[in-house]
Design a protein around this motif. Structure first.
Motif, PDB file in Angstrom:
ATOM      1  N   LEU A  47      37.239  43.138  49.849  1.00 21.72           N
ATOM      2  CA  LEU A  47      38.095  44.073  49.143  1.00 21.72           C
ATOM      3  C   LEU A  47      37.861  45.486  49.670  1.00 21.72           C
ATOM      4  O   LEU A  47      36.714  45.943  49.745  1.00 21.72           O
ATOM      5  CB  LEU A  47      37.786  44.043  47.640  1.00 21.72           C
ATOM      6  CG  LEU A  47      37.958  42.698  46.926  1.00 21.72           C
ATOM      7  CD1 LEU A  47      37.526  42.814  45.467  1.00 21.72           C
ATOM      8  CD2 LEU A  47      39.400  42.230  47.011  1.00 21.72           C
ATOM      9  N   LEU A  48      38.940  46.180  50.035  1.00 21.75           N
ATOM     10  CA  LEU A  48      38.867  47.594  50.366  1.00 21.75           C
ATOM     11  C   LEU A  48      39.177  48.367  49.092  1.00 21.75           C
ATOM     12  O   LEU A  48      40.294  48.319  48.585  1.00 21.75           O
ATOM     13  CB  LEU A  48      39.863  47.969  51.461  1.00 21.75           C
ATOM     14  CG  LEU A  48      39.781  47.234  52.802  1.00 21.75           C
ATOM     15  CD1 LEU A  48      40.693  47.897  53.826  1.00 21.75           C
ATOM     16  CD2 LEU A  48      38.360  47.181  53.323  1.00 21.75           C
ATOM     17  N   ALA A  49      38.173  49.060  48.564  1.00 19.66           N
ATOM     18  CA  ALA A  49      38.347  49.800  47.316  1.00 19.66           C
ATOM     19  C   ALA A  49      39.379  50.918  47.494  1.00 19.66           C
ATOM     20  O   ALA A  49      39.640  51.359  48.621  1.00 19.66           O
ATOM     21  CB  ALA A  49      37.008  50.392  46.876  1.00 19.66           C
ATOM     22  N   PRO A  50      39.950  51.410  46.391  1.00 21.14           N
ATOM     23  CA  PRO A  50      40.895  52.533  46.484  1.00 21.14           C
ATOM     24  C   PRO A  50      40.160  53.856  46.682  1.00 21.14           C
ATOM     25  O   PRO A  50      40.329  54.803  45.908  1.00 21.14           O
ATOM     26  CB  PRO A  50      41.627  52.464  45.140  1.00 21.14           C
ATOM     27  CG  PRO A  50      40.619  51.875  44.205  1.00 21.14           C
ATOM     28  CD  PRO A  50      39.854  50.878  45.024  1.00 21.14           C
TER      29      PRO A  50
ATOM     30  N   VAL B 238      41.267  39.564  53.488  1.00 21.66           N
ATOM     31  CA  VAL B 238      41.001  40.987  53.307  1.00 21.66           C
ATOM     32  C   VAL B 238      42.135  41.597  52.477  1.00 21.66           C
ATOM     33  O   VAL B 238      43.301  41.569  52.881  1.00 21.66           O
ATOM     34  CB  VAL B 238      40.869  41.716  54.652  1.00 21.66           C
ATOM     35  CG1 VAL B 238      40.580  43.199  54.420  1.00 21.66           C
ATOM     36  CG2 VAL B 238      39.766  41.077  55.492  1.00 21.66           C
ATOM     37  N   VAL B 239      41.769  42.126  51.317  1.00 24.75           N
ATOM     38  CA  VAL B 239      42.750  42.682  50.386  1.00 24.75           C
ATOM     39  C   VAL B 239      42.393  44.138  50.120  1.00 24.75           C
ATOM     40  O   VAL B 239      41.257  44.453  49.761  1.00 24.75           O
ATOM     41  CB  VAL B 239      42.771  41.905  49.050  1.00 24.75           C
ATOM     42  CG1 VAL B 239      43.854  42.467  48.126  1.00 24.75           C
ATOM     43  CG2 VAL B 239      42.990  40.420  49.293  1.00 24.75           C
ATOM     44  N   GLY B 240      43.358  45.023  50.294  1.00 24.32           N
ATOM     45  CA  GLY B 240      43.145  46.435  50.018  1.00 24.32           C
ATOM     46  C   GLY B 240      43.843  46.861  48.748  1.00 24.32           C
ATOM     47  O   GLY B 240      44.844  46.263  48.339  1.00 24.32           O
ATOM     48  N   VAL B 241      43.315  47.893  48.114  1.00 25.49           N
ATOM     49  CA  VAL B 241      43.902  48.450  46.893  1.00 25.49           C
ATOM     50  C   VAL B 241      44.324  49.881  47.191  1.00 25.49           C
ATOM     51  O   VAL B 241      43.510  50.701  47.638  1.00 25.49           O
ATOM     52  CB  VAL B 241      42.903  48.420  45.724  1.00 25.49           C
ATOM     53  CG1 VAL B 241      43.543  48.974  44.460  1.00 25.49           C
ATOM     54  CG2 VAL B 241      42.400  46.995  45.487  1.00 25.49           C
ATOM     55  N   SER B 242      45.569  50.194  46.939  1.00 26.14           N
ATOM     56  CA  SER B 242      46.090  51.507  47.290  1.00 26.14           C
ATOM     57  C   SER B 242      45.411  52.625  46.499  1.00 26.14           C
ATOM     58  O   SER B 242      45.302  52.542  45.269  1.00 26.14           O
ATOM     59  CB  SER B 242      47.600  51.571  47.030  1.00 26.14           C
ATOM     60  OG  SER B 242      48.067  52.883  47.261  1.00 26.14           O
TER      61      SER B 242
ATOM     62  N   LEU C 243      44.330  44.208  57.151  1.00 26.97           N
ATOM     63  CA  LEU C 243      44.781  43.693  55.859  1.00 26.97           C
ATOM     64  C   LEU C 243      45.538  42.376  55.938  1.00 26.97           C
ATOM     65  O   LEU C 243      46.390  42.182  56.801  1.00 26.97           O
ATOM     66  CB  LEU C 243      45.686  44.721  55.174  1.00 26.97           C
ATOM     67  CG  LEU C 243      45.074  46.066  54.807  1.00 26.97           C
ATOM     68  CD1 LEU C 243      46.156  47.002  54.259  1.00 26.97           C
ATOM     69  CD2 LEU C 243      43.955  45.899  53.776  1.00 26.97           C
ATOM     70  N   ASP C 244      45.206  41.507  54.972  1.00 28.14           N
ATOM     71  CA  ASP C 244      46.044  40.342  54.696  1.00 28.14           C
ATOM     72  C   ASP C 244      46.979  40.638  53.531  1.00 28.14           C
ATOM     73  O   ASP C 244      48.113  40.155  53.496  1.00 28.14           O
ATOM     74  CB  ASP C 244      45.178  39.127  54.353  1.00 28.14           C
ATOM     75  CG  ASP C 244      44.329  38.674  55.533  1.00 28.14           C
ATOM     76  OD1 ASP C 244      44.899  38.410  56.596  1.00 28.14           O
ATOM     77  OD2 ASP C 244      43.101  38.596  55.378  1.00 28.14           O
ATOM     78  N   ALA C 245      46.487  41.408  52.556  1.00 25.13           N
ATOM     79  CA  ALA C 245      47.293  41.728  51.372  1.00 25.13           C
ATOM     80  C   ALA C 245      46.964  43.137  50.907  1.00 25.13           C
ATOM     81  O   ALA C 245      45.888  43.672  51.201  1.00 25.13           O
ATOM     82  CB  ALA C 245      47.023  40.721  50.256  1.00 25.13           C
ATOM     83  N   TRP C 246      47.909  43.721  50.156  1.00 22.94           N
ATOM     84  CA  TRP C 246      47.792  45.114  49.723  1.00 22.94           C
ATOM     85  C   TRP C 246      48.314  45.239  48.302  1.00 22.94           C
ATOM     86  O   TRP C 246      49.421  44.784  48.006  1.00 22.94           O
ATOM     87  CB  TRP C 246      48.603  46.003  50.656  1.00 22.94           C
ATOM     88  CG  TRP C 246      48.553  47.477  50.450  1.00 22.94           C
ATOM     89  CD1 TRP C 246      49.607  48.291  50.130  1.00 22.94           C
ATOM     90  CD2 TRP C 246      47.428  48.354  50.615  1.00 22.94           C
ATOM     91  NE1 TRP C 246      49.211  49.599  50.078  1.00 22.94           N
ATOM     92  CE2 TRP C 246      47.868  49.675  50.379  1.00 22.94           C
ATOM     93  CE3 TRP C 246      46.086  48.150  50.929  1.00 22.94           C
ATOM     94  CZ2 TRP C 246      47.020  50.780  50.435  1.00 22.94           C
ATOM     95  CZ3 TRP C 246      45.242  49.245  51.007  1.00 22.94           C
ATOM     96  CH2 TRP C 246      45.698  50.538  50.765  1.00 22.94           C
ATOM     97  N   LEU C 247      47.516  45.808  47.423  1.00 24.61           N
ATOM     98  CA  LEU C 247      47.935  46.018  46.043  1.00 24.61           C
ATOM     99  C   LEU C 247      48.613  47.366  45.897  1.00 24.61           C
ATOM    100  O   LEU C 247      48.047  48.407  46.259  1.00 24.61           O
ATOM    101  CB  LEU C 247      46.732  45.935  45.101  1.00 24.61           C
ATOM    102  CG  LEU C 247      46.434  44.552  44.492  1.00 24.61           C
ATOM    103  CD1 LEU C 247      46.203  43.515  45.583  1.00 24.61           C
ATOM    104  CD2 LEU C 247      45.239  44.616  43.546  1.00 24.61           C
ATOM    105  N   LEU C 248      49.829  47.341  45.376  1.00 24.97           N
ATOM    106  CA  LEU C 248      50.629  48.541  45.133  1.00 24.97           C
ATOM    107  C   LEU C 248      50.742  48.779  43.631  1.00 24.97           C
ATOM    108  O   LEU C 248      50.850  47.833  42.842  1.00 24.97           O
ATOM    109  CB  LEU C 248      52.049  48.364  45.678  1.00 24.97           C
ATOM    110  CG  LEU C 248      52.259  48.284  47.181  1.00 24.97           C
ATOM    111  CD1 LEU C 248      53.558  47.547  47.457  1.00 24.97           C
ATOM    112  CD2 LEU C 248      52.319  49.672  47.765  1.00 24.97           C
TER     113      LEU C 248
END
Length: 323
Positions: A199-202, A229-233, A274-279
């Protein structure tokens, strides 16, 4: 992915400390193992003869429940008698406050470093004081403090630019001298390789996450891990949530938008991260732009109002990894 995923978090700053609290809460609910948190050390510095590690301390204090949630940094209920005495001697920086309890941390750390312990070993020792519920690692044991170059040609430590000038001096570049020769701290690459989800923190993409990714070997570990790998905006509704990340993004030519930051990290299929990104829900209209970059988008509430709300964000991230 199992109900007990192995999680690695890349984090720094106040946003990183809040997010780490949510990660711990989500994993406790699942009965999952403690997360490994790789912490930015790019804004570390020497001041008045002691070594400060602001991001590490913010996360340690938050997990221990002793952080000052009003100021967003330092220890709750701290006093400043020693700081006033230092200033009376003309020592330190008059615009950079060292609380008495906080200074105790810096003195302990400095003593252990002088005794020959590495930053990784120091952080391990610090983690024994409180039940943190997470395994913390510095990004590297090397000293790679951040230097900010500004428009008039001057250069200064990141903390002076950030705390004294409040990012009002236009930056032209951010540099971590010595980082090309640095190595990941022991256990960092191994944790990424063994993870189910990273997880990539915001956190600030430039000065909090950026230095972690600049340590040789870490970006490569992210590229080759079997983890999702999932990132948070860190951007909500086109604005930074806290701090001056917009100034940092502008300096490197990235728009202050959730989609642009996703593009800055890039899709793994194209050599990015990134595989996914939280918006955030406020940025739902940007989801197609994120998808167009080859990154799966997830729209959900992103305000980290408390540990429960942040744990819900983490659950969305884990669901994105399952997808």
């Amino acid at each position: 992915m199992t109900e007990s995923p192995r999680i690695v978090v890349l984090a720094g700053g106040v946003g990183g400390s809040k997010f780490t609290l949510g990660v711990r809460e989500a994993l406790v609910r699942r009965g999952a193992p403690e997360a490994t948190v790789v912490v930015n050390t790019g804004d570390d510095l020497w001041l008045s003869g002691v070594r400060l590690q602001p991001d590490i301390d913010s996360i340690v204090y938050a997990l221990a429940g002793v952080n000052d949630v009003v100021r967003g940094w330092g220890r709750a209920g701290d006093t400043e008698r020693v700081n006033h005495e230092l200033q009376a001697w003309g020592a330190g920086w008059p615009w950079f406050t060292l609380g008495d309890l906080d200074l105790g941390t810096h003195l302990a750390r400095t003593g252990w470093l002088r005794d020959g312990l590495t930053p990784t070993q120091v952080l391990e020792r610090m983690s024994r004081r409180w039940p943190l519920g997470a395994h913390l690692l510095p990004m590297t044991d090397a000293e790679v403090d951040t230097i900010v170059h500004v428009r008039d040609g001057a250069a200064m430590h990141f903390q002076e630019w950030w705390t004294r000038h409040r990012a009002t001096l236009e930056p032209t570049a951010f540099e971590n001298p010595g980082i090309a020769a640095a190595q990941p701290a022991p256990g960092v690459v191994e944790a990424i390789a063994a993870a189910d989800v990273v997880l990539l923190a915001p956190s600030n993409p430039v000065v909090s996450i950026g230095p972690i990714l600049a340590v040789p070997g870490i970006r490569e570990a992210l590229a080759t891990t079997s983890a999702t790998v999932v990132g948070v905006s860190p951007i909500i509704g086109g604005r930074v949530v806290r701090g001056m990340a917009d100034v940092c993004l502008t300096a490197i030519g990235v728009e202050t938008s959730a989609a642009a930051v996703a593009g800055h990290y890039g899709a793994r299929r194209d050599g990015g991260l990134l595989d996914a990104w939280l918006l955030a829900e406020e940025d739902a209209a940007l989801a197609p732009a994120v998808e167009g970059r080859g990154i799966r988008s997830v729209v959900c509430p992103l305000w980290m109002t408390d540990a429960a709300a942040t744990a819900a964000i983490v659950e969305h991230a884990l669901a994105a990894a399952d997808a």
